[in-house]
Design a protein around this motif. Sequence first.
Motif, PDB file in Angstrom:
ATOM      1  N   HIS A  97     118.281  -9.158  44.304  1.00 54.19           N
ATOM      2  CA  HIS A  97     117.964 -10.570  44.109  1.00 54.19           C
ATOM      3  C   HIS A  97     116.785 -10.763  43.149  1.00 54.19           C
ATOM      4  O   HIS A  97     116.135 -11.821  43.164  1.00 54.19           O
ATOM      5  N   CYS A  98     116.509  -9.745  42.346  1.00 53.30           N
ATOM      6  CA  CYS A  98     115.379  -9.769  41.400  1.00 53.30           C
ATOM      7  C   CYS A  98     115.403 -11.055  40.566  1.00 53.30           C
ATOM      8  O   CYS A  98     116.447 -11.481  40.089  1.00 53.30           O
ATOM      9  N   LEU A  99     114.227 -11.662  40.408  1.00 54.09           N
ATOM     10  CA  LEU A  99     114.180 -12.899  39.616  1.00 54.09           C
ATOM     11  C   LEU A  99     113.365 -12.739  38.340  1.00 54.09           C
ATOM     12  O   LEU A  99     112.993 -13.721  37.698  1.00 54.09           O
ATOM     13  N   CYS A 100     113.102 -11.490  37.957  1.00 51.44           N
ATOM     14  CA  CYS A 100     112.260 -11.244  36.777  1.00 51.44           C
ATOM     15  C   CYS A 100     112.797 -11.913  35.512  1.00 51.44           C
ATOM     16  O   CYS A 100     112.015 -12.334  34.659  1.00 51.44           O
ATOM     17  N   ALA A 101     114.114 -12.023  35.405  1.00 49.83           N
ATOM     18  CA  ALA A 101     114.693 -12.616  34.195  1.00 49.83           C
ATOM     19  C   ALA A 101     114.332 -14.094  34.076  1.00 49.83           C
ATOM     20  O   ALA A 101     114.481 -14.690  33.007  1.00 49.83           O
ATOM     21  N   ARG A 150     112.847  -2.911  46.931  1.00 46.83           N
ATOM     22  CA  ARG A 150     112.337  -4.105  46.265  1.00 46.83           C
ATOM     23  C   ARG A 150     112.060  -3.851  44.794  1.00 46.83           C
ATOM     24  O   ARG A 150     111.652  -2.757  44.420  1.00 46.83           O
ATOM     25  N   CYS A 151     112.194  -4.900  44.004  1.00 48.54           N
ATOM     26  CA  CYS A 151     111.749  -4.844  42.608  1.00 48.54           C
ATOM     27  C   CYS A 151     110.224  -4.808  42.640  1.00 48.54           C
ATOM     28  O   CYS A 151     109.598  -5.629  43.312  1.00 48.54           O
ATOM     29  N   LEU A 152     109.610  -3.881  41.933  1.00 50.62           N
ATOM     30  CA  LEU A 152     108.155  -3.740  41.984  1.00 50.62           C
ATOM     31  C   LEU A 152     107.456  -4.911  41.300  1.00 50.62           C
ATOM     32  O   LEU A 152     106.315  -5.229  41.587  1.00 50.62           O
ATOM     33  N   ARG A 153     108.161  -5.563  40.390  1.00 51.14           N
ATOM     34  CA  ARG A 153     107.555  -6.642  39.620  1.00 51.14           C
ATOM     35  C   ARG A 153     107.554  -7.961  40.400  1.00 51.14           C
ATOM     36  O   ARG A 153     106.523  -8.596  40.537  1.00 51.14           O
ATOM     37  N   CYS A 154     108.736  -8.372  40.910  1.00 47.19           N
ATOM     38  CA  CYS A 154     108.791  -9.675  41.595  1.00 47.19           C
ATOM     39  C   CYS A 154     108.776  -9.536  43.118  1.00 47.19           C
ATOM     40  O   CYS A 154     108.694 -10.540  43.820  1.00 47.19           O
ATOM     41  N   ARG A 155     108.919  -8.316  43.632  1.00 48.59           N
ATOM     42  CA  ARG A 155     108.789  -7.976  45.053  1.00 48.59           C
ATOM     43  C   ARG A 155     109.989  -8.399  45.897  1.00 48.59           C
ATOM     44  O   ARG A 155     109.976  -8.245  47.106  1.00 48.59           O
TER      45      ARG A 155
HETATM   46 ZN   LIG Z   1     112.190  -8.406  39.767  1.00 51.66          ZN
END
Ligand SMILES: [Zn+2]
Length: 239
Positions: free
Chosen positions: A39-43, A29-34
């Motif tokens: 499928h990271c949505l941080c952007a 998992r992305c640590l920021r958006c989980r």
């Molecule tokens: Zn993310």
Amino acid sequence: MSHAVARLRDERLARSLKPFHARGSRTLRCLRCRVAASHCLCAWQPQVTAQAGVCLLMHDIEPLKPSNTGWLIADVVPDTRAFGWSRTAVDAGLLALLADPQWQPYLVFPGEYAGAERVVEAVAVEPGRRPLFVLLDATWTEARKMFRKSPYLDRLPVLSLSPEALSRYRLRRSKRGDHLCTAEVAALCLEQAGDHRASAALDAWLDVFSDHYLAAKTHRVPDLQDAAHLRLAGFRAQC
Ligand SMILES: [Zn+2]
């Protein structure tokens, strides 16, 4: 950037005697958006301001759940604070926040559980103060227990979202079912406080988060041009 719920997660993990295994915990998992890294949505992180603040009182493992939506509130509302709830102790930081005169706290909970004298259906903020929405972030059963067993919350007015406000919100979001998640309750509160842009950004962020979260589970590629993404794009941080 770390926020109040991320810090609470880290503290909670540091206290755990055994590692916490979320469902699907083999996923990277992305640590920021989980969401799964693929499928990271941080952007897509929205950036808005809000007059109101949010105080999350979180049940034990709530900050550890990758699906917890209190996290999304902290992503969007700059003044979000988060505290772990315990039946036997209360965080001194929480008491200080509730006593801080710049904030006018409301405990958001269905009015039928509180004495009629405490219940309000609308936000009326005194001059020079800002509304602070105290949300119990837990399952419904846990939240009722937290409501009953937190004497320091007893003096707060209970903001009970009116059936009309709730049904307008459900209609707008084509939402079926009775239960609103914590982020949806916060979006409604922000709207009541006049923070319309922050409210809409939180709704859009929740929609895109849910889409990416489910897409990751079902190995689907999210459609970055769909209505939810286009709506969210209007709130994106300028880089
Ligand atoms: Zn993310």
